[in-house]
Scaffold this motif. Structure first.
Motif, mmCIF file in Angstrom:
data_model
loop_
_atom_site.group_PDB
_atom_site.id
_atom_site.type_symbol
_atom_site.label_atom_id
_atom_site.label_comp_id
_atom_site.label_asym_id
_atom_site.label_seq_id
_atom_site.Cartn_x
_atom_site.Cartn_y
_atom_site.Cartn_z
ATOM 1 N N UNK A 88 23.871 50.995 34.933
ATOM 2 C CA UNK A 88 24.128 52.258 35.635
ATOM 3 C C UNK A 88 25.028 53.185 34.808
ATOM 4 N N UNK A 89 26.078 52.647 34.193
ATOM 5 C CA UNK A 89 27.077 53.525 33.539
ATOM 6 C C UNK A 89 26.714 53.889 32.104
ATOM 7 N N UNK A 90 25.784 53.121 31.492
ATOM 8 C CA UNK A 90 25.464 53.398 30.090
ATOM 9 C C UNK A 90 26.716 53.279 29.249
ATOM 10 N N UNK A 91 26.982 54.276 28.374
ATOM 11 C CA UNK A 91 28.188 54.173 27.540
ATOM 12 C C UNK A 91 29.328 55.052 28.066
ATOM 13 N N UNK A 92 29.280 55.386 29.344
ATOM 14 C CA UNK A 92 30.326 56.248 29.917
ATOM 15 C C UNK A 92 31.526 55.488 30.457
ATOM 16 N N UNK A 93 31.502 54.176 30.379
ATOM 17 C CA UNK A 93 32.660 53.400 30.822
ATOM 18 C C UNK A 93 32.674 52.093 30.043
ATOM 19 N N UNK A 94 33.882 51.521 29.943
ATOM 20 C CA UNK A 94 34.039 50.243 29.250
ATOM 21 C C UNK A 94 33.984 49.143 30.331
ATOM 22 N N UNK A 95 32.962 48.283 30.258
ATOM 23 C CA UNK A 95 32.774 47.270 31.306
ATOM 24 C C UNK A 95 33.298 45.912 30.829
ATOM 25 N N UNK A 96 34.201 45.337 31.597
ATOM 26 C CA UNK A 96 34.724 43.991 31.315
ATOM 27 C C UNK A 96 34.245 43.059 32.423
ATOM 28 N N UNK A 97 33.702 41.907 32.026
ATOM 29 C CA UNK A 97 33.243 40.918 33.004
ATOM 30 C C UNK A 97 34.228 39.757 33.042
ATOM 31 N N UNK A 98 34.602 39.332 34.231
ATOM 32 C CA UNK A 98 35.599 38.254 34.331
ATOM 33 C C UNK A 98 34.958 36.883 34.102
ATOM 34 N N UNK A 99 34.034 36.475 34.958
ATOM 35 C CA UNK A 99 33.385 35.167 34.776
ATOM 36 C C UNK A 99 32.133 35.370 33.923
ATOM 37 N N UNK A 100 32.157 34.829 32.722
ATOM 38 C CA UNK A 100 31.118 35.114 31.734
ATOM 39 C C UNK A 100 29.861 34.275 31.885
ATOM 40 N N UNK A 101 28.970 34.355 30.873
ATOM 41 C CA UNK A 101 27.707 33.618 30.895
ATOM 42 C C UNK A 101 27.908 32.118 31.087
ATOM 43 N N UNK A 102 26.970 31.488 31.786
ATOM 44 C CA UNK A 102 26.950 30.029 31.998
ATOM 45 C C UNK A 102 28.200 29.482 32.701
ATOM 46 N N UNK A 103 29.028 30.355 33.265
ATOM 47 C CA UNK A 103 30.260 29.882 33.911
ATOM 48 C C UNK A 103 30.122 29.956 35.432
ATOM 49 N N UNK A 104 30.852 29.094 36.112
ATOM 50 C CA UNK A 104 30.771 28.952 37.570
ATOM 51 C C UNK A 104 31.843 29.809 38.257
ATOM 52 N N UNK A 105 31.408 30.885 38.907
ATOM 53 C CA UNK A 105 32.355 31.800 39.566
ATOM 54 C C UNK A 105 32.983 31.205 40.822
#
Ligand code: ZN
Length: 291
Positions: A41-58
């Motif tokens: 949705x945001x394209x390059x208009x915002x810096x997106x940080x993800x907390x629980x990453x790939x293959x990890x159990x949230x």
């Protein structure tokens, strides 16, 4: 000299207050699937940080100091809600963030599993559409100067989700009735089951915190034999041991790996929400179409 300094400072202040120059907005998403939707949705208009990453159990994630810092600095924070991230309320409160928190499942009709709300709403594509629209509306509110672009990005993404939804309905509808029940490690596919006429059985419930007792496992294995389960699947976020044990005791083969609660690492088969859904659909069909 003094006048010049004031003028420059004044100009900077004016730029900072103008939405079109707020391109460094920081957005946090609680887990990888949601992070991918936000990036679409945001394209390059915002810096997106993800907390629980790939293959990890949230479900059982323990936030780090770096996570608290990311949340503290965030302007916008997206969570799944429905009790998925048991740690997010504390993390957000303790970070002292001024960011606005949005619940991506707002408006989703909840599915109940054993009387509890199943949080894995993204596993039906029609709910994915709700997430994406919520993200677009939230980001339009946060960055009104880019609202038109965010809504256009969302509309194009949503049309792709609807196309895959129609394809999924058609392909799974072709399965015979006795090829629709499968076993996964935990109850992560209740929405997929409801949306596409499938049955999922799991030794672990809707969160991954508790393992089944020997007695529960034994009664599940009896149920699997009686229900005519067609295939077993391991997941990327849980240990394959329980599913392997069920395979050993029932003689059923493991049909493949499903991505339930997290994307794959880069280079894997499920690096985006769409790729994840397509991968899961492909795995299900490959195991269930053959008999
Ligand atoms: Zn889960």
């Amino acid at each position: 000299m003094k006048l010049k300094t004031t003028l420059v400072t004044g100009l900077f202040a004016a730029f900072a207050a103008f939405p079109a120059f707020a391109d460094d907005m920081k957005v946090v998403a609680s887990f990888s699937i949601l992070g991918d939707m936000v990036e679409h949705v945001v394209g390059d208009h915002a810096e997106v940080t993800t907390i629980v990453g790939p293959d990890a159990d949230a479900h059982v994630y323990q936030p780090s100091v770096a996570d608290a810092r990311a949340v503290a600095e965030a302007d916008v924070i997206f969570v799944n809600g429905m009790g998925f991230e048991t740690w997010s309320d504390t993390l957000i409160a303790e970070s002292g963030t001024d960011g606005t928190v949005y619940v991506a499942t707002e408006g989703v009709t909840p599915v109940l599993v054993d009387g509890e709300i199943d949080p894995h709403a993204w596993n039906a594509l029609t709910n994915g559409v709700v997430y994406v629209q919520n993200i677009a509306d939230a980001m339009s509110e946060a960055m009104p100067g880019h609202a038109t672009e965010f809504q256009a990005n969302a509309a194009s993404y949503i049309s792709t989700l609807y196309a895959l939804h129609a394809d999924t309905l058609q392909r799974l509808a072709a399965l015979p009735e006795d090829r629709r029940t499968v076993v996964t490690a935990h109850d992560a596919f209740g929405y997929l089951a409801d949306a596409y006429g499938m049955n999922f059985v799991a030794p672990i419930g809707i969160d991954t915190e508790a393992e089944p007792s020997a007695q529960e496992l034994a009664s599940l294995i009896t149920q699997i034999r009686e229900d005519g389960v067609a295939a077993l699947f391991v997941e990327n976020i849980t240990s394959p041991a329980l599913v392997q044990q069920i395979a050993d005791e029932t003689g059923l083969e493991i049909g493949g790996q499903l991505f339930s609660d997290a994307l794959s690492e880069r280079g894997g088969p499920a690096t985006s929400y769409l790729a994840m859904f397509e991968h899961n659909l492909g795995q299900l069909l490959a195991a269930l179409e053959s008999s």
